[in-house]
Design a protein around this motif. Sequence first.
Motif, mmCIF file in Angstrom:
data_model
loop_
_atom_site.group_PDB
_atom_site.id
_atom_site.type_symbol
_atom_site.label_atom_id
_atom_site.label_comp_id
_atom_site.label_asym_id
_atom_site.label_seq_id
_atom_site.Cartn_x
_atom_site.Cartn_y
_atom_site.Cartn_z
ATOM 1 N N THR A 1 74.150 68.266 -10.113
ATOM 2 C CA THR A 1 73.589 69.362 -10.632
ATOM 3 C C THR A 1 74.886 70.678 -10.415
ATOM 4 O O THR A 1 74.722 71.726 -10.679
ATOM 5 N N GLY A 2 75.878 70.235 -9.530
ATOM 6 C CA GLY A 2 76.705 71.262 -9.213
ATOM 7 C C GLY A 2 76.459 71.946 -7.834
ATOM 8 O O GLY A 2 77.070 72.899 -7.397
ATOM 9 N N ASP A 3 75.215 71.489 -7.079
ATOM 10 C CA ASP A 3 75.183 71.972 -5.795
ATOM 11 C C ASP A 3 75.617 71.010 -4.799
ATOM 12 O O ASP A 3 75.301 70.029 -4.472
ATOM 13 N N TRP A 4 76.927 71.555 -4.206
ATOM 14 C CA TRP A 4 77.664 70.535 -3.187
ATOM 15 C C TRP A 4 77.487 71.051 -1.583
ATOM 16 O O TRP A 4 78.288 70.764 -0.838
ATOM 17 N N SER A 5 76.603 71.940 -1.327
ATOM 18 C CA SER A 5 76.326 72.719 -0.278
ATOM 19 C C SER A 5 76.370 71.687 0.936
ATOM 20 O O SER A 5 76.594 71.747 2.084
ATOM 21 N N SER A 6 75.674 70.430 0.579
ATOM 22 C CA SER A 6 75.396 69.346 1.505
ATOM 23 C C SER A 6 76.475 68.743 1.977
ATOM 24 O O SER A 6 76.704 67.719 2.955
ATOM 25 N N SER B 1 85.499 72.906 -8.206
ATOM 26 C CA SER B 1 84.530 71.544 -8.113
ATOM 27 C C SER B 1 84.782 70.988 -6.922
ATOM 28 O O SER B 1 85.923 71.037 -6.355
ATOM 29 N N CYS B 2 83.721 70.077 -6.486
ATOM 30 C CA CYS B 2 84.081 69.291 -5.308
ATOM 31 C C CYS B 2 83.905 67.857 -5.676
ATOM 32 O O CYS B 2 83.203 67.281 -6.434
ATOM 33 N N GLY C 1 71.685 66.589 -5.749
ATOM 34 C CA GLY C 1 72.164 68.077 -5.795
ATOM 35 C C GLY C 1 73.473 68.178 -6.369
ATOM 36 O O GLY C 1 73.964 69.034 -7.003
ATOM 37 N N TRP C 2 74.311 66.961 -6.091
ATOM 38 C CA TRP C 2 75.849 67.087 -6.498
ATOM 39 C C TRP C 2 75.788 66.901 -7.988
ATOM 40 O O TRP C 2 76.837 67.364 -8.478
ATOM 41 N N ASN D 1 73.577 64.680 -0.664
ATOM 42 C CA ASN D 1 72.673 65.031 -1.729
ATOM 43 C C ASN D 1 73.067 64.594 -3.091
ATOM 44 O O ASN D 1 73.532 65.435 -3.799
ATOM 45 N N GLN E 1 86.741 79.441 -9.503
ATOM 46 C CA GLN E 1 85.727 78.507 -9.160
ATOM 47 C C GLN E 1 86.165 77.148 -9.081
ATOM 48 O O GLN E 1 86.891 76.743 -9.738
#
Length: 385
Positions: free
Chosen positions: A281-286, A262-263, A278-279, A275, A260
């Motif tokens: 909360t661990g949502d790095w998709s954007s 992190s970004c 989102g960043w 975003n 796993q």
Amino acid sequence: MEGAYILLFFLLFLHKSYAAVLHIISDSSFLTDRDTLVSPARIFELGFFKPGSSENRYLGIWYKNISIRKVVWVANRDYPLLGTSPLVLKIVDQGILGLFNNISLIWSSNTTTLANVTAKLQDNGNLVVIDQDSGVIWQSFDYPTDTLLPGMKLGRDLLRGKEWHLSSWKSSQDPAPGEFTLGADAVGYPEYKIKHRALVKVRNEPWANQLLCRIVIGNKSLAFTYDVIIQEVSKGQLEFFWATREMVVGRRWQSINMTQQSCACLDEKRFVPKNPKGWETGDWSSGCIRRAPLECKNGIEGFIKYSNLKLPDTEYTWFDMNMTLEECHTKCLQNCTCMAYANPDNTRSICLFWFSDLLDIVQPDDIGGRDIFVRMASTELGNNV
């Protein structure tokens, strides 16, 4: 034809009730489920095996002199042989290497020739069908299963439209193709990826000539091949089996697990999360975007060099195999859609251009990454033009 196969097996087991070690298969020398075909230096062996506790039988290749058997190639991985019916591997009609039970043809090399044909197992683990007039007309190296042997290729044959890739076994008892694959993208500069179905799980550095592998990029093929290791894909992992170049002394398997990550933005001074919520909360998709948007006016934009990185995904790239970095700079600057450029192989002049988002840039744990030149607005350049 069916009657002929039944007669073949009747004669086979009437006259051959012993196990044999063969060095060649022909129309008069065949391999039964009691026999093995051995390479000249006795490095590899081809024969029938049962995986794990399964009662299904398969035709496969493994190292002959390594005590823990590791099957490196399977012929009939999609067609398990059930029961105890007799089996034979033989050269038949017009140069076909075929695997038969007492009812039908199970698997074949799907070759056609009118010349005399033989099949041999080479010391690199390659099963070849040889036409006495034109040489090798079929080879198992063109049909890899879950293991990459030294001399095998991953990539694409552009002339024949053939793709070389690995696919995991479904389970330790079933060598049928599983859900994980290792191969190259169909477009862009070649790099290999592990996919779970269509989802990319692991992406390597864009191909470059390194210590253990050779890269072939030309008009006929895009491929890489290893020199001294076996590589297996299993359940989304790569396993490496180390051996000498002569492949006679094996050591041990080593697994590389997916981890796993992190970004972070490439450069927090010049890039920000697209975003921010989102960043957090661990949502790095954007991903990240430039603080100063590109304008592409009169060539006043430029590039900033970032070093020791795993280069971005190359699926949507263009490359030139004979272009200096200075020429890369000029050509990319002239095209407003060119987002970055790099040389993925420091041993020769190659220019790789990105024309879309820069995806999956990674900072390696050790030194050995590449330099990339990223397009930036003139206000961000400072003294870094």
